[in-house]
Design an enzyme around this catalytic site. Sequence first.
Site, PDB file in Angstrom:
ATOM      1  N   GLN A  88       5.842   8.914  50.293  1.00  0.00           N
ATOM      2  CA  GLN A  88       5.381   7.783  49.478  1.00  0.00           C
ATOM      3  C   GLN A  88       4.495   8.226  48.320  1.00  0.00           C
ATOM      4  O   GLN A  88       4.275   7.454  47.380  1.00  0.00           O
ATOM      5  CB  GLN A  88       4.613   6.769  50.333  1.00  0.00           C
ATOM      6  CG  GLN A  88       5.490   6.026  51.333  1.00  0.00           C
ATOM      7  CD  GLN A  88       4.683   5.018  52.112  1.00  0.00           C
ATOM      8  OE1 GLN A  88       4.081   5.355  53.117  1.00  0.00           O
ATOM      9  NE2 GLN A  88       4.630   3.776  51.639  1.00  0.00           N
ATOM     10  N   LEU A  98       3.417  -0.209  51.577  1.00  0.00           N
ATOM     11  CA  LEU A  98       2.794  -0.014  50.269  1.00  0.00           C
ATOM     12  C   LEU A  98       3.827   0.329  49.197  1.00  0.00           C
ATOM     13  O   LEU A  98       3.568   0.149  48.011  1.00  0.00           O
ATOM     14  CB  LEU A  98       1.733   1.085  50.354  1.00  0.00           C
ATOM     15  CG  LEU A  98       0.501   0.747  51.215  1.00  0.00           C
ATOM     16  CD1 LEU A  98      -0.408   1.953  51.338  1.00  0.00           C
ATOM     17  CD2 LEU A  98      -0.259  -0.445  50.645  1.00  0.00           C
ATOM     18  N   HIS A 121       7.054   2.962  61.855  1.00  0.00           N
ATOM     19  CA  HIS A 121       7.256   2.717  60.421  1.00  0.00           C
ATOM     20  C   HIS A 121       7.035   3.999  59.615  1.00  0.00           C
ATOM     21  O   HIS A 121       7.846   4.351  58.745  1.00  0.00           O
ATOM     22  CB  HIS A 121       6.287   1.603  59.983  1.00  0.00           C
ATOM     23  CG  HIS A 121       6.319   1.295  58.523  1.00  0.00           C
ATOM     24  ND1 HIS A 121       6.738   0.080  58.022  1.00  0.00           N
ATOM     25  CD2 HIS A 121       5.965   2.022  57.427  1.00  0.00           C
ATOM     26  CE1 HIS A 121       6.648   0.096  56.701  1.00  0.00           C
ATOM     27  NE2 HIS A 121       6.188   1.249  56.314  1.00  0.00           N
ATOM     28  N   GLU A 122       5.931   4.688  59.904  1.00  0.00           N
ATOM     29  CA  GLU A 122       5.598   5.880  59.106  1.00  0.00           C
ATOM     30  C   GLU A 122       6.558   7.028  59.395  1.00  0.00           C
ATOM     31  O   GLU A 122       6.959   7.760  58.476  1.00  0.00           O
ATOM     32  CB  GLU A 122       4.146   6.302  59.346  1.00  0.00           C
ATOM     33  CG  GLU A 122       3.090   5.263  58.982  1.00  0.00           C
ATOM     34  CD  GLU A 122       3.250   4.672  57.597  1.00  0.00           C
ATOM     35  OE1 GLU A 122       3.736   5.373  56.686  1.00  0.00           O
ATOM     36  OE2 GLU A 122       2.904   3.484  57.418  1.00  0.00           O
ATOM     37  N   HIS A 141       9.667   6.756  57.473  1.00  0.00           N
ATOM     38  CA  HIS A 141       9.565   7.227  56.078  1.00  0.00           C
ATOM     39  C   HIS A 141       9.964   8.697  55.959  1.00  0.00           C
ATOM     40  O   HIS A 141      10.523   9.117  54.937  1.00  0.00           O
ATOM     41  CB  HIS A 141       8.126   7.088  55.567  1.00  0.00           C
ATOM     42  CG  HIS A 141       7.791   5.749  54.991  1.00  0.00           C
ATOM     43  ND1 HIS A 141       8.427   5.233  53.890  1.00  0.00           N
ATOM     44  CD2 HIS A 141       6.857   4.824  55.343  1.00  0.00           C
ATOM     45  CE1 HIS A 141       7.898   4.045  53.589  1.00  0.00           C
ATOM     46  NE2 HIS A 141       6.946   3.767  54.458  1.00  0.00           N
TER      47      HIS A 141
HETATM   48 NI    NI Z   1       5.720   2.081  54.504  1.00  0.00          NI
END
Ligand code: NI
Length: 158
Positions: free
Chosen positions: A51, A92, A133-134, A137
Amino acid sequence: MAIRQIRKIGDSILKKTSKEIKEMTPRISTLIDDMLETMYNANGVGLAAPQVGILKRLVVIDVSENGDQPIVLINPVIEEAQGEQTGDEGCLSVPGKAGTVTRPNYVKVRALDRNMQPIELEGSELLARAFCHEIDHLDGVLYVEKVEGELKSSDSEA
Ligand code: NI
């Protein structure tokens, strides 16, 4: 420490698979500090290295009320998952949106800490959701691919 720019949905880096971290370096140590600062600054509860444009298997999480319980996970792997929870999730990298995602209600994660020491962490509810969730990614997966129904407008992001 510095706040890094958060990549947004549509940026191709968010779809790529991140690489394992083999050793701690001053560069990665700085990245960890920057990611924590960037996450807190954006009022997020988690942030993954892709991210901020870095394809390394590193995530930071803090689901505590006061934002004083940072978790740093290097090369995290979900070892065990149990149960189910269905609830709203945000990211985010997908500002102003939220959507319903079903995740395990409990997960056990194996990872390295910032000293490259093996750790095992358990999380339920929000923390389990954040772990899943992370870690997604790191494999180029955004929650929007898992949303049940429509993406909604929201002010809360994660
Ligand atoms: Ni995220």
